[in-house]
Design a protein around this motif. Structure first.
Motif, PDB file in Angstrom:
ATOM      1  N   GLY A 178       0.816  -1.212   0.000  1.00  0.00           N
ATOM      2  CA  GLY A 178       0.000   0.000   0.000  1.00  0.00           C
ATOM      3  C   GLY A 178       0.842   1.251   0.000  1.00  0.00           C
ATOM      4  N   LEU A 180       6.515   2.883  -6.330  1.00  0.00           N
ATOM      5  CA  LEU A 180       7.020   2.267  -7.568  1.00  0.00           C
ATOM      6  C   LEU A 180       6.287   2.782  -8.806  1.00  0.00           C
ATOM      7  N   SER A 181       5.072   3.316  -8.614  1.00  0.00           N
ATOM      8  CA  SER A 181       4.316   3.824  -9.761  1.00  0.00           C
ATOM      9  C   SER A 181       4.836   5.187 -10.226  1.00  0.00           C
ATOM     10  N   PRO A 232       7.705   7.938 -11.609  1.00  0.00           N
ATOM     11  CA  PRO A 232       8.739   7.779 -12.647  1.00  0.00           C
ATOM     12  C   PRO A 232      10.166   7.836 -12.107  1.00  0.00           C
ATOM     13  N   ARG A 289      13.908   1.914  -9.090  1.00  0.00           N
ATOM     14  CA  ARG A 289      13.949   1.266  -7.775  1.00  0.00           C
ATOM     15  C   ARG A 289      15.277   1.568  -7.079  1.00  0.00           C
ATOM     16  N   ASP A 345       8.730  -8.674  -6.472  1.00  0.00           N
ATOM     17  CA  ASP A 345       7.360  -8.244  -6.800  1.00  0.00           C
ATOM     18  C   ASP A 345       6.713  -7.708  -5.533  1.00  0.00           C
ATOM     19  N   PHE A 346       5.969  -6.620  -5.677  1.00  0.00           N
ATOM     20  CA  PHE A 346       5.304  -6.033  -4.506  1.00  0.00           C
ATOM     21  C   PHE A 346       3.794  -5.947  -4.724  1.00  0.00           C
ATOM     22  N   LYS A 365       1.755 -13.733 -15.658  1.00  0.00           N
ATOM     23  CA  LYS A 365       2.474 -13.748 -14.378  1.00  0.00           C
ATOM     24  C   LYS A 365       2.223 -15.067 -13.679  1.00  0.00           C
ATOM     25  N   TYR A 368       3.248 -17.082 -10.292  1.00  0.00           N
ATOM     26  CA  TYR A 368       3.886 -17.046  -8.971  1.00  0.00           C
ATOM     27  C   TYR A 368       4.327 -18.462  -8.621  1.00  0.00           C
ATOM     28  N   LEU A 383       2.311  -1.082 -13.808  1.00  0.00           N
ATOM     29  CA  LEU A 383       3.044  -0.042 -13.074  1.00  0.00           C
ATOM     30  C   LEU A 383       4.399  -0.535 -12.574  1.00  0.00           C
ATOM     31  N   SER A 384       4.784  -1.703 -13.033  1.00  0.00           N
ATOM     32  CA  SER A 384       6.092  -2.312 -12.738  1.00  0.00           C
ATOM     33  C   SER A 384       6.323  -2.642 -11.266  1.00  0.00           C
ATOM     34  N   ALA A 385       5.253  -2.736 -10.498  1.00  0.00           N
ATOM     35  CA  ALA A 385       5.412  -3.221  -9.126  1.00  0.00           C
ATOM     36  C   ALA A 385       5.564  -4.741  -9.129  1.00  0.00           C
ATOM     37  N   VAL A 386       5.061  -5.366 -10.196  1.00  0.00           N
ATOM     38  CA  VAL A 386       5.202  -6.813 -10.388  1.00  0.00           C
ATOM     39  C   VAL A 386       5.845  -7.034 -11.759  1.00  0.00           C
ATOM     40  N   HIS A 387       6.824  -7.937 -11.802  1.00  0.00           N
ATOM     41  CA  HIS A 387       7.515  -8.214 -13.069  1.00  0.00           C
ATOM     42  C   HIS A 387       6.781  -9.324 -13.827  1.00  0.00           C
ATOM     43  N   PRO A 391      11.039   3.656 -16.064  1.00  0.00           N
ATOM     44  CA  PRO A 391      10.468   4.734 -15.234  1.00  0.00           C
ATOM     45  C   PRO A 391       9.844   5.852 -16.071  1.00  0.00           C
ATOM     46  N   ARG A 443       6.156   5.817 -16.821  1.00  0.00           N
ATOM     47  CA  ARG A 443       5.217   6.106 -15.732  1.00  0.00           C
ATOM     48  C   ARG A 443       5.033   7.601 -15.490  1.00  0.00           C
ATOM     49  N   ARG A 444       5.782   8.401 -16.213  1.00  0.00           N
ATOM     50  CA  ARG A 444       5.660   9.852 -16.079  1.00  0.00           C
ATOM     51  C   ARG A 444       4.236  10.309 -16.431  1.00  0.00           C
ATOM     52  N   TYR A 453      -1.713   7.168 -10.372  1.00  0.00           N
ATOM     53  CA  TYR A 453      -2.173   5.886  -9.852  1.00  0.00           C
ATOM     54  C   TYR A 453      -2.749   6.041  -8.448  1.00  0.00           C
ATOM     55  N   PRO A 475      -3.770   3.377  -5.678  1.00  0.00           N
ATOM     56  CA  PRO A 475      -3.821   1.938  -5.395  1.00  0.00           C
ATOM     57  C   PRO A 475      -4.985   1.579  -4.469  1.00  0.00           C
ATOM     58  N   GLU A 476      -5.345   0.303  -4.532  1.00  0.00           N
ATOM     59  CA  GLU A 476      -6.329  -0.217  -3.594  1.00  0.00           C
ATOM     60  C   GLU A 476      -5.608  -0.416  -2.258  1.00  0.00           C
ATOM     61  N   HIS A 488      -4.448   1.565  -0.113  1.00  0.00           N
ATOM     62  CA  HIS A 488      -3.241   2.379   0.027  1.00  0.00           C
ATOM     63  C   HIS A 488      -2.974   2.662   1.498  1.00  0.00           C
TER      64      HIS A 488
END
Lengths: 273, 307
Positions: free
Chosen positions: A101, A107-108, A110, A113, A272-273, B14, B16, B59-63, B79, B82-83, B87, B89-90, B92
């Motif tokens: 959260g 990470l979203s 620009p 990491r 991964d997050f 994806k 896991y 959003l590249s939080a997960v590859h 990156p 994403r400019r 976003y 998030p749920e 948050h």
């Protein structure tokens, strides 16, 4: 701009968690301790006697020795209890940023990491640096004014203490990124601090160990792990006797920190997050 | 690089893998999806369908395990891509040590908004989301709905071309929901693409132009809202229907259900429902109701995920 924002955010969190003010308060107590405990009698503009902890120095040479002793004591205090406190205080600042959260939103943005993690690391080092600089400079100025002996070598302890904290923080970061546990990060880092003076007895141990492989193992551990004790000893020698025994503990510890941070960045970039 | 799509994925997958058990879970399975610029797009699906994982890959939080995702033609892993993205998030968790204005300032700085512009934008956005008096208050004092509105302001602060919103009205009261819808409509009119991940079907139906329904990690159905809800028909409710009549009606109806001595029948055309009425009246059966129906998004959703 983004780096400054990340560093400022670390400061904000350190303020909110009372980490910054806790360290600042302890430093202030230490400074006040020297301000009121150190008693100096001035006679006709010259220093006649100086007393501290019940010891009285009457000649200038004695005063110089007492002042250097005090500086050495503070440097040692910083190295042991100060470092423990700094590690305890900072350990939570890395996992907190990885909370679900919170990390997703970061990470979203620009930014890479690597940038996020290094920004957090730099902020953490700066929080502790501010307190170390405040404490060392405060004590140095008080002792300098009271004794009129200005020993600039004491200021070396600012650089060495911040350096060793930065090295240990790299371990906190790696463990934090791997396991998201402040407690585990603290345990591992404190273990490295405790093992350091033991590993530093290399000359004795190499004579005592009977097999070649055990000697090799000892050497490997000694050279690869951070030399908290050796750097502390170096600082003390520089302050008290103006001697310098070489850069090896510094650069091997620096390599260790680079490897730890490299591993932390690698893990962080793939998670991964 | 110019692209006519705000979002474009090709074979996005994806998997896991558990570290020790060597078990695999395919959260997202080979999704190829295109979201046109300037549309409002709804992503739907039951729990565990892979919606959040899909959004996190954008959003590249997960590859991704395989495939790729582009945002306005740029690789989503970069990156720079994403400019253009705002976003929300749920679930948050904004740090509670921030004030409302401080939080907006921090995330705007990370998005590359200059200091002078941030100072100008923050009060405007607080006003826009209905929190003009709350800028100096710490987030610990905010209600869930207020945090959601502040989160929306955070997503808007760098004037993004694509808004990705995960359950944007979660915890918001009806007035706040209306307010959020109005804000998003205003941004849509300005050409901003809005991508909404939600389980509130009625809201998606009234608001989105295009929809995709995910099920078990795959796109089970996609299209414009008009296409998906085009299914029209007639619902006939009869009472005291004998068994032989029920069988005759069942042969003509698309669905049949019984409740409290009444039978509900769904017919696809006017001709079929007229035949059914004739049959029922011939057997002196009471007609309780006859109403024209349209297919709701909920009907479509339920049919799709229950296949």
């Amino acid at each position: 701009m983004t780096t400054a924002a990340l560093i400022l955010d670390t400061f904000r969190e350190a303020f909110a968690r009372k980490i910054f003010w806790g360290l600042f308060g302890l430093s202030t107590v230490m400074i006040l301790f020297f301000l009121f405990l150190l008693r100096i009698d001035l006679v006709e503009g010259g220093m006649a006697t100086l007393s501290l902890f019940g010891r009285t120095a009457e000649s200038m040479t004695d005063v110089d020795r007492v002042v250097r002793g005090v500086y050495g004591g503070i440097a040692t205090f910083l190295y042991t209890w100060g470092m423990f406190l700094a590690v305890f205080a900072s350990a939570g600042l890395i996992p907190s940023v990885l909370e679900p959260g919170r990390i997703g939103l970061l990470l979203s943005k620009p930014i890479s990491r690597t940038h996020i993690l290094l920004g957090r690391y730099a902020g953490n080092v700066l929080v502790v640096s501010c307190n170390i600089i405040y404490l060392v400079l405060g004590v140095w100025i008080i002792l300098g004014i009271k004794t009129r002996i200005w020993s600039p070598t004491f200021l070396i302890s600012i650089a060495t203490t911040i350096f060793i904290f930065a090295v240990l923080l790299s371990v906190v970061v790696l463990v934090g990124v791997l396991f998201e546990s402040a407690a585990l990060a603290t345990m591992v880092t404190v273990a490295l601090m405790i093992i350091s003076p033991i590993l530093a007895q290399t000359a004795i141990m190499l004579r005592l160990l009977s097999s070649e492989w055990s000697r090799q193992l000892w050497r490997t551990l000694y050279y690869s792990l951070p030399k908290v004790y050796d750097v502390g000893r170096m600082t003390l020698d520089a302050i008290q006797s103006h001697t310098f025994s070489g850069y090896m503990p510094i650069w091997t510890s620096a390599v260790f920190a680079v490897v730890m941070m490299g591993a932390a960045l690698f893990v962080f970039s793939r998670r991964d997050f | 690089m110019h692209s006519e799509y705000a979002i474009e994925t090709a074979g996005l997958t994806k998997i896991y893998r558990s570290r020790w058990m060597r078990r695999e879970i395919k959260a997202v399975n080979d999704i190829s999806l295109r979201v046109s610029r300037g549309t409002i797009f709804g992503l739907l699906g039951p729990n565990g369908a892979g919606k959040t994982t899909f959004v996190k890959m954008l959003l590249s939080a997960v590859h991704p395990t395989a495939g790729n995702a582009l945002i306005f033609g740029h690789n989503a892993q970069e990156p720079a891509a994403r400019r253009a993205v705002g976003y929300l998030p749920e679930n948050h968790r904004f740090p509670t040590y921030f004030t409302g204005a401080g939080m907006l300032d921090f995330y705007a700085a990370l998005s590359g908004v200059e200091s002078a512009r941030r100072k100008k934008l923050i009060p405007e956005l607080l006003e826009l989301v209905g929190l003009p008096q709350w800028g100096a208050v710490r987030l610990g004092k905010y209600s869930k709905g207020m945090l959601q509105r502040l989160g929306l302001a955070q997503a808007l602060i760098h004037s993004p071309s694509l808004l990705v919103l995960d359950e944007p009205t979660d915890g918001v009261d009806p007035v706040g929901r209306r307010q959020i819808r109005d804000i998003l409509t205003r941004f849509e009119e300005q050409g901003v693409t809005v991508f909404i991940n939600s389980h509130l079907l009625a809201e998606v139906e009234t608001f989105c132009r295009e929809v995709a329904i995910l099920d078990k990690g795959k796109v089970a159905l996609s299209g414009t809202m008009a296409e998906l809800t085009a299914g029209k028909g007639y619902r006939l409710t009869v009472a005291k229907a004998p068994d032989n009549l029920v069988e005759d009606l069942r042969a003509r109806a698309t669905s049949l259900s019984a409740r409290d001595g009444l039978i509900d029948l769904q017919f696809a055309s006017r001709e079929l429902v007229n035949e059914a009425v004739d049959l029922a009246r011939a057997q002196h059966c009471d007609i309780e109701a006859l109403i024209p129906t349209t297919s709701t998004l909920e009907d479509v959703f339920v049919r799709t995920v229950q296949k």
